[in-house]
Design a protein around this motif. Structure first.
Motif, PDB file in Angstrom:
ATOM      1  N   ALA A  47      -8.330 -12.198  18.032  1.00  0.00           N
ATOM      2  CA  ALA A  47      -7.187 -12.161  18.936  1.00  0.00           C
ATOM      3  C   ALA A  47      -7.575 -12.689  20.314  1.00  0.00           C
ATOM      4  N   THR A  48      -8.752 -12.338  20.787  1.00  0.00           N
ATOM      5  CA  THR A  48      -9.228 -12.830  22.082  1.00  0.00           C
ATOM      6  C   THR A  48      -9.413 -14.340  22.040  1.00  0.00           C
ATOM      7  N   LYS A  49      -9.999 -14.832  20.947  1.00  0.00           N
ATOM      8  CA  LYS A  49     -10.193 -16.280  20.812  1.00  0.00           C
ATOM      9  C   LYS A  49      -8.851 -17.007  20.794  1.00  0.00           C
ATOM     10  N   LEU A  50      -7.867 -16.456  20.119  1.00  0.00           N
ATOM     11  CA  LEU A  50      -6.554 -17.086  20.072  1.00  0.00           C
ATOM     12  C   LEU A  50      -5.900 -17.112  21.451  1.00  0.00           C
ATOM     13  N   LYS A  51      -6.044 -16.041  22.204  1.00  0.00           N
ATOM     14  CA  LYS A  51      -5.461 -15.993  23.546  1.00  0.00           C
ATOM     15  C   LYS A  51      -6.128 -17.010  24.468  1.00  0.00           C
ATOM     16  N   ASP A  52      -7.427 -17.224  24.255  1.00  0.00           N
ATOM     17  CA  ASP A  52      -8.187 -18.121  25.126  1.00  0.00           C
ATOM     18  C   ASP A  52      -8.043 -19.593  24.749  1.00  0.00           C
ATOM     19  N   MET A  53      -7.441 -19.867  23.627  1.00  0.00           N
ATOM     20  CA  MET A  53      -7.306 -21.265  23.199  1.00  0.00           C
ATOM     21  C   MET A  53      -6.403 -22.035  24.156  1.00  0.00           C
ATOM     22  N   GLN A  54      -6.775 -23.291  24.370  1.00  0.00           N
ATOM     23  CA  GLN A  54      -5.968 -24.169  25.206  1.00  0.00           C
ATOM     24  C   GLN A  54      -4.737 -24.593  24.424  1.00  0.00           C
ATOM     25  N   PRO A  55      -3.598 -24.711  25.093  1.00  0.00           N
ATOM     26  CA  PRO A  55      -2.413 -25.169  24.380  1.00  0.00           C
ATOM     27  C   PRO A  55      -2.609 -26.612  23.914  1.00  0.00           C
ATOM     28  N   SER A  56      -1.925 -26.968  22.887  1.00  0.00           N
ATOM     29  CA  SER A  56      -2.036 -28.297  22.305  1.00  0.00           C
ATOM     30  C   SER A  56      -1.464 -29.344  23.259  1.00  0.00           C
ATOM     31  N   ASN A  57      -2.037 -30.546  23.228  1.00  0.00           N
ATOM     32  CA  ASN A  57      -1.526 -31.646  24.048  1.00  0.00           C
ATOM     33  C   ASN A  57      -0.256 -32.257  23.456  1.00  0.00           C
ATOM     34  N   ILE A  58       0.049 -31.893  22.257  1.00  0.00           N
ATOM     35  CA  ILE A  58       1.246 -32.417  21.608  1.00  0.00           C
ATOM     36  C   ILE A  58       2.427 -31.534  21.996  1.00  0.00           C
ATOM     37  N   ALA A  59       3.496 -32.172  22.438  1.00  0.00           N
ATOM     38  CA  ALA A  59       4.682 -31.419  22.857  1.00  0.00           C
ATOM     39  C   ALA A  59       5.391 -30.860  21.625  1.00  0.00           C
TER      40      ALA A  59
END
Length: 70
Positions: A47-59
């Motif tokens: 869950a922590t890793k998912l929260k820390d993930m950068q949002p995708s560059n694809i809209a």
């Protein structure tokens, strides 16, 4: 008198069996709790890793402008 001794011996055997069964069940419960605790730690980590993930560059589809032919 012998019947009474047989009944007492049978009851003692049943109590011994139940004591052993309770010990086995307790051991299984402790093992399961260890597994649950480990899984909770892993889930928190994911869950922590998912929260820390950068949002995708694809809209997203909602953010995309429609193609020119619309």
């Amino acid at each position: 008198m012998q019947n009474l001794e047989e009944r007492i011996a049978e009851l003692e055997m049943k109590i011994t069996f139940q004591d052993n069964l309770l010990e086995e069940l307790n051991h299984a419960l402790v093992q399961q709790q260890f597994v649950i605790d480990r899984m909770q730690v892993q889930l928190r980590h994911v869950a922590t890793k998912l929260k820390d993930m950068q949002p995708s560059n694809i809209a997203s589809q909602a953010e995309e402008t429609p193609p020119p032919h619309y």
